[in-house]
Write a protein that holds these residues in place. Sequence first.
Motif, short mmCIF file in Angstrom:
data_model
loop_
_atom_site.label_atom_id
_atom_site.label_comp_id
_atom_site.label_asym_id
_atom_site.label_seq_id
_atom_site.Cartn_x
_atom_site.Cartn_y
_atom_site.Cartn_z
N GLU A 1 49.89 24.35 42.11
CA GLU A 1 49.97 23.58 43.37
C GLU A 1 49.77 24.48 44.58
OE1 GLU A 1 50.11 20.35 43.66
OE2 GLU A 1 50.08 20.21 41.47
N ASP A 2 50.03 25.77 44.42
CA ASP A 2 49.95 26.71 45.55
C ASP A 2 48.77 27.66 45.44
OD1 ASP A 2 52.57 26.06 46.88
OD2 ASP A 2 53.30 26.61 44.91
N ARG A 3 47.90 27.45 44.48
CA ARG A 3 46.83 28.42 44.23
C ARG A 3 45.92 28.53 45.46
NH1 ARG A 3 45.27 23.63 42.50
NH2 ARG A 3 43.11 23.09 42.05
N PRO A 4 45.27 29.70 45.61
CA PRO A 4 44.42 29.92 46.79
C PRO A 4 43.27 28.93 46.87
CG PRO A 4 44.86 32.00 45.66
CD PRO A 4 45.39 30.91 44.77
N LEU A 5 42.73 28.79 48.07
CA LEU A 5 41.60 27.86 48.28
C LEU A 5 40.43 28.24 47.39
CD1 LEU A 5 41.70 27.64 52.19
CD2 LEU A 5 42.64 26.00 50.56
N ILE A 6 40.16 29.53 47.26
CA ILE A 6 38.99 29.96 46.49
C ILE A 6 39.12 29.56 45.01
CG2 ILE A 6 39.77 32.32 45.91
CD1 ILE A 6 36.82 33.14 46.69
N CYS A 7 40.34 29.54 44.49
CA CYS A 7 40.56 29.12 43.10
C CYS A 7 40.29 27.61 42.96
CB CYS A 7 41.98 29.42 42.67
SG CYS A 7 42.40 31.16 42.75
N ARG A 8 40.62 26.84 43.99
CA ARG A 8 40.37 25.39 43.95
C ARG A 8 38.88 25.09 43.91
NH1 ARG A 8 45.37 22.85 46.17
NH2 ARG A 8 46.71 24.66 46.31
N GLU A 9 38.09 25.97 44.55
CA GLU A 9 36.66 25.69 44.70
C GLU A 9 35.84 26.16 43.50
OE1 GLU A 9 35.50 27.55 48.38
OE2 GLU A 9 36.43 26.00 49.58
N TYR A 10 36.46 26.94 42.61
CA TYR A 10 35.68 27.53 41.52
C TYR A 10 35.75 26.68 40.25
CZ TYR A 10 33.38 31.05 38.70
OH TYR A 10 32.48 31.70 37.90
N LEU A 11 34.70 25.91 40.02
CA LEU A 11 34.55 25.15 38.78
C LEU A 11 33.13 25.38 38.30
CD1 LEU A 11 36.18 21.75 39.87
CD2 LEU A 11 37.20 23.43 38.35
N VAL A 12 32.92 25.26 36.99
CA VAL A 12 31.56 25.49 36.47
C VAL A 12 31.11 24.33 35.59
CG1 VAL A 12 31.77 28.01 36.51
CG2 VAL A 12 32.40 26.76 34.43
N THR A 13 29.78 24.18 35.52
CA THR A 13 29.20 23.20 34.60
C THR A 13 28.48 23.91 33.44
OG1 THR A 13 27.22 23.10 36.00
CG2 THR A 13 28.90 21.42 36.37
N SER A 14 28.46 25.22 33.47
CA SER A 14 27.86 26.00 32.37
C SER A 14 28.91 26.12 31.25
CB SER A 14 27.42 27.37 32.88
OG SER A 14 28.40 27.91 33.73
N PRO A 15 28.48 26.51 30.03
CA PRO A 15 29.44 26.61 28.91
C PRO A 15 30.63 27.50 29.26
CG PRO A 15 27.19 26.87 28.12
CD PRO A 15 27.11 26.86 29.62
#
Length: 268
Positions: A166-180
């Motif tokens: 719930e408190d993770r940094p903004l940059i962690c929220r933005e990092y998602l991937v569609t690659s394997p």
Amino acid sequence: METEEMLSGDLKLDIGGEHFELNLTIPAAPVKPRRMLPVFQMLTNQIVARGIERANEEGKAISCKAACGACCRQPLLISEAEVFDLADLIESMPFERRTTIKQRFREGREYFEKLDWFNRFDAMSERAKAGPSDELGREFVALLSEYIAQRVACPFLEDESCSIYEDRPLICREYLVTSPAENCAAPRPDNTAKLPISGSAARAFGLLVKTENSAKPSSLLLIRLLEFAETHTDRSMERIGPEWTDDFLRLLTDRKDPGLAGPKAEAA
Ligand code: SF4
């Protein structure tokens, strides 16, 4: 009990071609920027959710799943305000957990100090001021890959899950991937497809709260946050919520008038 006066306003916002309609509640009195984090975290979540919708519409699935912390071994730069916020979060933890987390931070920092990694990162960042080049780009990728190859997990990672979700940094929220997902163990530009999002709140907030404290880029790496918080004081100025929001939205949208409707006061 004393109540904090809050302002509530409707927001119609275009970010990178995506339209958002939100209701924001922000402090009326002057506050440090970290007090604004819940608002900007919520906005980040909405931007990322829209990015996921768009990816799904294109038939792409998000590979990130619970208990996959493969990306939590990267060198992540966070904002000063988040450094102080997370340092306080650690201090608020029960003794045993706090001690464990602090020890992980110390060991992680010492590990990369022995590799002289922070100094090499700062030297490369200095060279980057002269402008980008293919050679420098390749060197940066090699340096980041070297960090990731050490497999040193973020001190907040527990059983491959974020223990401060719930408190993770903004940059962690933005990092998602569609690659394997398996590619995330050794991510490179050519094997990792990061989820495109219409605007980066992490970047906007980082610019908004930067002070002369953070002279060296490596000082704001997540793995060094305790070291930074212990050797610096939070020098960020206090401003009223609408001013922080206005400037943040300007940086996020690259627009002079980001479209914040007139706020109305309410007690909270
Ligand atoms: S804060 Fe959480 S999400 Fe971010 S790197 Fe650490 S464990 Fe991963």
